[in-house]
Structure formats: C-alpha cells, structure tokens
Write a protein that holds these residues in place. Structure first.
Motif, PDB file in Angstrom:
ATOM      1  N   GLU A 130       4.474   5.088  -2.074  1.00  0.00           N
ATOM      2  CA  GLU A 130       4.720   6.305  -3.098  1.00  0.00           C
ATOM      3  C   GLU A 130       6.215   6.519  -3.173  1.00  0.00           C
ATOM      4  O   GLU A 130       6.915   7.172  -3.991  1.00  0.00           O
ATOM      5  N   GLU A 141      -0.278   7.700   2.449  1.00  0.00           N
ATOM      6  CA  GLU A 141      -1.225   8.388   2.680  1.00  0.00           C
ATOM      7  C   GLU A 141      -2.830   7.999   1.924  1.00  0.00           C
ATOM      8  O   GLU A 141      -3.999   7.919   2.666  1.00  0.00           O
ATOM      9  N   LYS A 142      -2.653   7.616   0.717  1.00  0.00           N
ATOM     10  CA  LYS A 142      -3.525   6.937  -0.004  1.00  0.00           C
ATOM     11  C   LYS A 142      -3.955   5.530   0.416  1.00  0.00           C
ATOM     12  O   LYS A 142      -5.040   5.007  -0.186  1.00  0.00           O
ATOM     13  N   VAL A 143      -3.073   4.784   1.190  1.00  0.00           N
ATOM     14  CA  VAL A 143      -3.127   3.385   1.318  1.00  0.00           C
ATOM     15  C   VAL A 143      -3.714   2.988   2.873  1.00  0.00           C
ATOM     16  O   VAL A 143      -4.529   2.402   2.837  1.00  0.00           O
ATOM     17  N   GLY A 185      -5.906   4.809   6.229  1.00  0.00           N
ATOM     18  CA  GLY A 185      -6.767   5.950   6.505  1.00  0.00           C
ATOM     19  C   GLY A 185      -6.182   6.299   7.893  1.00  0.00           C
ATOM     20  O   GLY A 185      -5.258   5.703   8.530  1.00  0.00           O
ATOM     21  N   ALA A 217      -4.008  -2.119  -0.013  1.00  0.00           N
ATOM     22  CA  ALA A 217      -4.585  -0.741   0.075  1.00  0.00           C
ATOM     23  C   ALA A 217      -5.894  -0.505   0.445  1.00  0.00           C
ATOM     24  O   ALA A 217      -6.733  -1.411  -0.002  1.00  0.00           O
ATOM     25  N   GLY A 218      -6.232   0.143   1.508  1.00  0.00           N
ATOM     26  CA  GLY A 218      -7.528   0.701   1.803  1.00  0.00           C
ATOM     27  C   GLY A 218      -8.073  -0.226   2.882  1.00  0.00           C
ATOM     28  O   GLY A 218      -9.043  -0.062   3.315  1.00  0.00           O
TER      29      GLY A 218
END
Length: 322
Positions: A159, A74-76, A78, A47-48
C-alpha cells in the motif's frame, strides 16, 4: 543465554552459545529461501500466502515487523506475536496484551512450527520466522534477509511505495549493515552475555567505539547512508530503541546512555516518530523479554519501573552536533 534448542526434532535446554573464553557466539540461522516477485526462486510473492512470526521484544524480529508496516503489507502478510517471556520450551503463544496466537499452525510453542517444517531440525528456535502456507514450510528465519524480501519483492501488493533499498545505494547499505552488526546489533549481546571480564571489556569497547563513530557520522549527515532513510537505519534503530531501556542496565553497556549521544538520540526519536512505527514499539514486551525471560541475568525477575524515556520529544535533525 538460557534458551533451548532442537536436536533432531527434540527440545533440549542443554547447550550454550559461549566459547571457552566466555565470548558470546551467535549460532547461524538455517532457513534462507527467497521469495521473489516473479516466482523464479520457487516462492512467488502472493497476497495471503505468507505468515510472519515475531516477538515485539526481540530487536531482530522487530525490524521485520517495522518493514511490514512501512511497506503497508498488513493485509498481505499475516502476523503472530509470541508471548514476551521466553518459557522453558522457548517462545510460546499466549493471550497476553499485545500477543497474537498462531492461527495458521495452531502451535502452542514456536518449536512446533520448526518441526512442522523439518521434523528432524537441529538448531536454535528463533524469531522472526517467515512461513509459507502453501508448501507448509519455513521460508526464512534470518531477519536481514526477510527485510530485504519485504522491502523489494511485494511491491505489487504494498500500500506504500517507499523503497529503503534503492539501487543507487545498495552497495553502501549492505556495507553499513555489515558495519553495525557485530559491534552494535550483536555487540550488546556480546557484552551482556559475556562470562569473562576480558570478553566483556572487549565487546564493550568495540560497542562504544562504533557508537561514537556513528555519532560523528550523524553529525554530518541525517542518516547512515546519506540523505535518505534506508534498511540500514531500521537495523540500527531497533537496537538504539532498546539501549537505555535494557542494554545499559541489564547488559552492563553502561559507559554512556543513548540520551547522552546527542546525534544518535535525535536520530532515534525521528525514526520512532516516522509514520507507522511507534505502534510497533512495545516497551512492556521489551522489558518483560529481557528482565523476566533471562533469569541468569536477573534471577528475581524484577522489572524496573524506569528509565522514563520520552521518544516523542521533538527532534531537529538540522541542528546536528559535529
């Protein structure tokens, strides 16, 4: 196609993707590293760590944005979205509506991301690009490989638990994506960028033979590979979504409109209305990319107001036309 490329890290617009017969021949992508959940490839899913560069106008990049949303990544991973209009230096970053600047590499143009990965890079500067912030390089710039990665290797962080590449259908999915690529996904470009009558007519014939084939298939089953939506469907969707908007007119793919294919049109509306999809379907970016960004096809840069297409019309996949 009036796009530039890099030669030994230097930007140039002197090149072509057409052969002596006027046929459009797409140059291959070059970054094909893989991300794996266990890191065995040398690039572990984290992630990120990774960043996706896309155009919302481009069908190849569009499919990767859709998989990112469909998997809930989407949060993992960019995201940067380039300006819809290709500049004289290729894809650029701007503050236009729907765009997201490059906050990872602070680039003004996408070619700067390519030369950061390889200062001596020679080749096209295309979207999508999957970037690794840890090693400061491009992992992959081949859309088909990226959607496989997003579907399969980030499940621990996703998710949503959907799987568009189930093991039982993988061989069929691969064959189907192969089958739609040259006559349809690439076929609209082979038609639109042909510079001889013979090349144009051959590409157009193959395009509509393929469309009619899948029109019949979708009269017998709901999706390309049977009873469930797969990666093959998302690969076809991004071309179908653009068909009446730009390919029918600008690219002269004008034997029949998509809306005149009952099964394909019904199918396209269902995929568009699938949860998480429509917010990434930007008609303004699509029209600007094709009508403003390709001056050799549309010298005055006039963007048509139509056609008016209601992708939100109700669909009924059980009422298929055989």
């Amino acid at each position: 196609m009036a796009l530039g490329r890099l030669v030994n890290g230097q930007w140039t617009t002197v090149w072509t993707e057409r052969n002596e017969n006027g046929e459009f021949q797409r140059m291959p992508t070059q970054f094909h590293h893989q991300i794996t959940a266990d890191g065995a490839s040398g690039f572990r899913a984290e992630a990120g760590r990774y960043h996706l560069y896309v155009s919302l106008g481009c069908p190849w990049a569009h499919r990767t944005v859709l998989l990112r949303a469909l998997k809930g990544l989407e949060k993992v991973i960019g995201l940067s979205i380039v300006d819809p209009v290709i500049s004289d230096q290729g894809w650029k970053f701007s503050d236009k509506p729907g765009c997201i600047r490059d906050k990872v590499n602070q680039a003004d143009y996408l070619w700067q991301v390519y030369t950061k990965a390889n200062p001596n890079y020679t080749g096209r500067v295309t979207v999508p690009v999957l970037w690794d912030k840890h090693t400061q390089t491009i992992i992959n710039n081949e859309s088909r490989q990226i959607i496989y990665i997003l579907n399969t290797e980030f499940n621990f962080f996703a998710e949503k638990t959907v799987d568009f590449y189930p093991k039982s259908l993988q061989t069929l999915i691969d064959k189907t994506i192969d089958a739609i690529y040259q006559p349809i996904n690439n076929g609209v470009y082979r038609t639109g960028f042909a510079t001889s009558q013979t090349a144009y007519e051959q590409a157009l014939k193959e395009l509509f033979l393929a469309l009619e084939y899948w029109e019949k298939v979708l009269g017998k089953q709901p999706y390309l590979c049977g009873e469930e939506i797969t990666l093959a469907d998302w690969c076809l969707f991004t071309t179908l979504f653009r068909f009446d908007l730009v390919y029918y007119g600008l690219f002269k793919c004008n034997i029949k409109r998509l809306v005149e294919h009952p099964n394909l049109w019904n199918y396209c509306r269902e995929l568009y209305q699938f949860p998480g999809i429509k917010q990434w379907c930007n008609i303004s970016h699509i029209k600007q990319l094709y009508y403003v960004g390709l001056p050799e096809l549309n010298p005055n840069g006039i963007v048509p107001l139509g056609p008016i297409i209601n992708f939100d019309l109700p669909y009924n996949r059980r009422d298929r036309q055989n």
